[in-house]
Design a protein around this motif. Structure first.
Motif, short mmCIF file in Angstrom:
data_model
loop_
_atom_site.label_atom_id
_atom_site.label_comp_id
_atom_site.label_asym_id
_atom_site.label_seq_id
_atom_site.Cartn_x
_atom_site.Cartn_y
_atom_site.Cartn_z
N TYR A 77 0.85 -1.19 0.00
CA TYR A 77 0.00 0.00 0.00
C TYR A 77 0.89 1.24 0.00
N GLU A 109 -3.32 4.61 -0.21
CA GLU A 109 -3.78 4.18 -1.53
C GLU A 109 -3.43 2.71 -1.74
N ASP A 110 -4.23 2.04 -2.56
CA ASP A 110 -3.93 0.65 -2.86
C ASP A 110 -2.83 0.55 -3.92
N GLN A 112 -2.95 0.01 -7.03
CA GLN A 112 -3.26 0.64 -8.31
C GLN A 112 -3.36 2.16 -8.19
N GLY A 113 -3.11 2.71 -7.03
CA GLY A 113 -3.16 4.16 -6.83
C GLY A 113 -4.54 4.69 -6.48
N ARG A 114 -5.50 3.81 -6.20
CA ARG A 114 -6.85 4.24 -5.80
C ARG A 114 -6.86 4.50 -4.30
N PRO A 115 -7.45 5.61 -3.85
CA PRO A 115 -7.50 5.91 -2.42
C PRO A 115 -8.29 4.85 -1.66
N VAL A 116 -7.76 4.44 -0.52
CA VAL A 116 -8.43 3.48 0.36
C VAL A 116 -9.03 4.23 1.55
#
Length: 180
Positions: A77, A109-110, A112-116
């Motif tokens: 992460y 962020e995960d 893939q760069g998506r916010p968690v």
């Protein structure tokens, strides 16, 4: 008589220990299980400021001590620092009061760069005074307190991460079947 004193001491010790455990007291340690399982492997992503090197170093140190593995692998992460804003305000008079403020906004962020998690903003503030008529120690005090601010924010981020106090982003309410 000696046996009665020994039994009383043991009973008192056990009673106090049970009272501490019952109220939720526990010793603070560096248990690797402190950090949430999802964030046990992290990569730091800092903004392109030259000022963020100290924060990156302190975060790495405190996160490692909390049991987080710092890694650049693709399955880690990302702890992304979105904003790093140091401010310095001076109030002039007979004495000069300087207020130092450091604000850091970050999120997880995960891979893939998506916010968690939702972005979280933390602020640390310190102030000091000096008399301009005396020997000027402004630069030394400023450097010292700036390091204290960075250290304080690195500890706050680590505590919030290791205690899982970061709010997760809401999951979309619609399913793929409903959106068609």
């Amino acid at each position: 008589m000696h046996l009665i004193k020994r039994i009383a001491a043991i009973t008192l010790t056990l009673g106090l220990s049970a009272g501490l455990v019952g109220c939720g007291f526990h010793l603070k340690g560096t248990n690797p299980a402190i950090a949430p399982i999802a964030y046990n492997k992290l990569q730091l992503a800092m903004p392109n400021n030259s000022n963020t090197q100290d924060l990156e170093k302190k975060l790495g140190m405190y996160l490692t001590a909390a049991g987080v593995q710092m890694s650049n692998s693709s399955d880690a992460y990302v702890l992304r620092v979105l904003d790093y804003t140091p401010r310095r305000l001076e109030l002039n008079g007979r004495l000069v009061e300087t207020l130092l403020r450091l604000t850091v906004t970050f999120q997880i962020e995960d891979q893939q760069g998506r916010p968690v998690t939702e972005p979280r903003t933390l602020t640390a503030t310190r102030s000091y005074q000096y008399d301009v008529a005396t020997v000027n120690t402004d630069d030394q005090e400023n450097r010292y307190l700036s390091q204290i601010l960075v250290d304080d924010l690195a500890q706050q981020i680590t505590r919030q991460l290791s205690s899982n106090r970061l709010p997760k982003l809401p999951v979309a309410q619609t399913t793929p079947a409903q959106s068609q």
